[in-house]
Write an enzyme that holds these catalytic residues in place. Structure first.
Site, PDB file in Angstrom:
ATOM      1  N   GLU A  34       0.771  -1.158  -0.039  1.00 39.94           N
ATOM      2  CA  GLU A  34       0.109   0.178  -0.064  1.00 39.94           C
ATOM      3  C   GLU A  34       0.900   1.206  -0.152  1.00 39.94           C
ATOM      4  O   GLU A  34       1.952   1.157   0.389  1.00 39.94           O
ATOM      5  CB  GLU A  34      -0.805   0.051   1.274  1.00 39.94           C
ATOM      6  CG  GLU A  34      -2.250  -0.414   1.059  1.00 39.94           C
ATOM      7  CD  GLU A  34      -3.287   0.192   0.539  1.00 39.94           C
ATOM      8  OE1 GLU A  34      -2.999   1.266  -0.168  1.00 39.94           O
ATOM      9  OE2 GLU A  34      -4.514  -0.030   0.441  1.00 39.94           O
ATOM     10  N   ASP A  45     -12.406  -5.150  11.773  1.00 38.05           N
ATOM     11  CA  ASP A  45     -13.634  -5.911  11.233  1.00 38.05           C
ATOM     12  C   ASP A  45     -14.379  -5.286  10.284  1.00 38.05           C
ATOM     13  O   ASP A  45     -15.436  -5.567   9.994  1.00 38.05           O
ATOM     14  CB  ASP A  45     -14.712  -6.552  12.475  1.00 38.05           C
ATOM     15  CG  ASP A  45     -15.369  -5.333  13.165  1.00 38.05           C
ATOM     16  OD1 ASP A  45     -15.139  -4.245  12.923  1.00 38.05           O
ATOM     17  OD2 ASP A  45     -16.102  -5.869  14.286  1.00 38.05           O
ATOM     18  N   GLU A  46     -14.062  -3.873   9.916  1.00 39.06           N
ATOM     19  CA  GLU A  46     -14.570  -3.146   8.921  1.00 39.06           C
ATOM     20  C   GLU A  46     -16.101  -2.797   9.364  1.00 39.06           C
ATOM     21  O   GLU A  46     -16.904  -2.613   8.568  1.00 39.06           O
ATOM     22  CB  GLU A  46     -14.885  -3.923   7.723  1.00 39.06           C
ATOM     23  CG  GLU A  46     -13.275  -4.022   7.029  1.00 39.06           C
ATOM     24  CD  GLU A  46     -13.248  -4.700   5.567  1.00 39.06           C
ATOM     25  OE1 GLU A  46     -14.396  -4.871   4.961  1.00 39.06           O
ATOM     26  OE2 GLU A  46     -12.093  -5.292   5.368  1.00 39.06           O
ATOM     27  N   ASN A  49      -9.507   5.812   2.998  1.00 36.04           N
ATOM     28  CA  ASN A  49      -8.680   5.281   1.969  1.00 36.04           C
ATOM     29  C   ASN A  49      -7.889   6.740   1.263  1.00 36.04           C
ATOM     30  O   ASN A  49      -7.633   7.604   1.786  1.00 36.04           O
ATOM     31  CB  ASN A  49      -8.998   4.399   0.979  1.00 36.04           C
ATOM     32  CG  ASN A  49      -8.395   2.888   1.404  1.00 36.04           C
ATOM     33  OD1 ASN A  49      -7.227   2.800   1.566  1.00 36.04           O
ATOM     34  ND2 ASN A  49      -9.118   1.787   1.334  1.00 36.04           N
ATOM     35  N   ARG A  51      -7.659   0.672  13.734  1.00 35.69           N
ATOM     36  CA  ARG A  51      -6.151   0.950  13.272  1.00 35.69           C
ATOM     37  C   ARG A  51      -6.076   2.110  12.316  1.00 35.69           C
ATOM     38  O   ARG A  51      -7.095   2.325  11.620  1.00 35.69           O
ATOM     39  CB  ARG A  51      -5.559  -0.235  12.815  1.00 35.69           C
ATOM     40  CG  ARG A  51      -6.377  -0.733  11.490  1.00 35.69           C
ATOM     41  CD  ARG A  51      -5.622  -2.026  10.902  1.00 35.69           C
ATOM     42  NE  ARG A  51      -6.007  -2.555   9.400  1.00 35.69           N
ATOM     43  CZ  ARG A  51      -5.918  -1.975   8.274  1.00 35.69           C
ATOM     44  NH1 ARG A  51      -5.373  -0.774   8.381  1.00 35.69           N
ATOM     45  NH2 ARG A  51      -6.295  -2.462   7.181  1.00 35.69           N
ATOM     46  N   ASN A  87      -5.056   3.708   8.656  1.00 34.34           N
ATOM     47  CA  ASN A  87      -5.331   3.064   7.342  1.00 34.34           C
ATOM     48  C   ASN A  87      -4.386   4.000   6.469  1.00 34.34           C
ATOM     49  O   ASN A  87      -3.330   4.607   6.629  1.00 34.34           O
ATOM     50  CB  ASN A  87      -6.530   2.791   6.841  1.00 34.34           C
ATOM     51  CG  ASN A  87      -6.543   1.850   5.826  1.00 34.34           C
ATOM     52  OD1 ASN A  87      -5.824   0.615   5.704  1.00 34.34           O
ATOM     53  ND2 ASN A  87      -7.283   2.179   4.688  1.00 34.34           N
ATOM     54  N   ASP A 142      -9.836   2.639  -3.949  1.00 31.90           N
ATOM     55  CA  ASP A 142      -8.892   2.569  -2.847  1.00 31.90           C
ATOM     56  C   ASP A 142      -7.790   3.892  -2.797  1.00 31.90           C
ATOM     57  O   ASP A 142      -8.259   4.903  -2.570  1.00 31.90           O
ATOM     58  CB  ASP A 142      -7.927   1.237  -2.836  1.00 31.90           C
ATOM     59  CG  ASP A 142      -7.520   0.676  -1.751  1.00 31.90           C
ATOM     60  OD1 ASP A 142      -6.950   1.564  -0.754  1.00 31.90           O
ATOM     61  OD2 ASP A 142      -7.279  -0.492  -1.495  1.00 31.90           O
TER      62      ASP A 142
END
Length: 287
Positions: A17, A120-121, A148, A100, A102, A197
């Site tokens: 990423e 766990d989104e 994102n 967390r 990103n 993304d």
């Protein structure tokens, strides 16, 4: 217009990423996010890596030298550009182990932004933060799910942002004294073509969007028209940036998460392409 790619690395990451090119570093860096590693592409094509912590979500250069790494729940600062420079923490920002950091990036005035998500989104469990000068975080966009891509127009007046499950790239107005405001849709991506993304903006104002699950990068003109497609041999395309001495190469990261490496042996590789336009120097943080 269709643009072809070629690999610049092998499948060196599980979840590559956040590619970023900084001439001061001597080239390209990116993260193997959930391995907690920052990777560096040397001129001879070899890849070096350093471990930063449980998570390495994003890396960006600092204007004073060195770089910042977004960890799992903390920002880490290096005071030198060397990949192996010592990292010091600005402190854990929250206690919930289910959340967390990103993706993220910087604004034209040097502020560092970092998005979050639940492991766990869980819908709406994340936020987009901006770092204050002392490193503490302040929410600027609450209630996102998978925060994102984040980048700015060449004149610095617009910010583009993707909360992946929405299937959209949104755009904000931006003013130095006001920050982000007037959020509105920029483009929507058909779900069968993937989910937005990471993203980057070129020198002409075109927005390049990596499509998770879509095996491609789309370029949208400033008016939102799809005018170029970069096709990749992997499904999970994660992020994109410009690099090379003339910022005339496109670098694209990919992920092996959730795929069969026997069917997609290149998943986790970095790819490069000739996009026909140039990028802009990476925005740096004053942290």
């Amino acid at each position: 217009m269709s643009i072809a790619v070629e690999p610049v690395t092998g499948p060196v990451a599980e979840h590559a990423e956040g590619p970023v090119w900084c001439a001061r570093w001597g080239g390209l860096r990116w993260v193997d996010m959930l391995a907690g590693d920052v990777l560096h592409l040397d001129a001879d094509g070899s890849v070096r890596r350093r471990h930063a912590g449980r998570v390495a979500a994003v890396v960006r250069p600092r204007t004073a030298g060195g770089y910042v790494v977004a960890g799992e729940r903390e920002l880490l600062l290096a005071d030198a550009d060397d990949l192996d420079a010592p990292l010091r923490s600005l402190g854990e920002q929250w206690g919930d182990p289910g959340i967390r950091m990103n993706d993220g990036g910087c604004d034209p005035d040097g502020r560092f932004y970092i998005g979050t998500m639940a492991y766990d989104e869980t819908p709406g469990a994340g936020d987009l933060y901006v770092a204050e000068p002392d490193g503490t975080l302040r929410v600027v966009v609450p209630g996102v799910t998978i925060s994102n891509g984040f980048d700015f127009s060449p004149d610095g007046t617009l910010a583009y942002y993707a909360d992946t499950p929405t299937g959209r790239v949104d755009v904000f107005d931006y003013e130095p004294g006001r920050g982000l405001w007037e959020r509105r849709p920029f483009v929507s991506v058909d779900r069968e073509r993937g989910a937005p993304d990471g993203l980057t903006v070129d020198a002409e104002g075109g927005v390049w969007v990596a499509l998770w699950g879509g095996g491609a990068v789309h370029r949208y003109s400033p008016d939102g028209t799809l005018d170029a497609v970069v096709e990749l041999p992997v499904v999970n395309v994660t992020a994109v940036t410009f690099g090379g001495d003339g910022l005339d190469r496109l670098f694209v990261t990919s992920s092996a998460r959730g795929v069969d490496r026997a069917e997609q042996p290149a998943a986790g590789s970095v790819f490069t392409a000739d996009p026909g336009v140039t990028g802009r120097p990476v925005l740096q943080t004053t942290l």
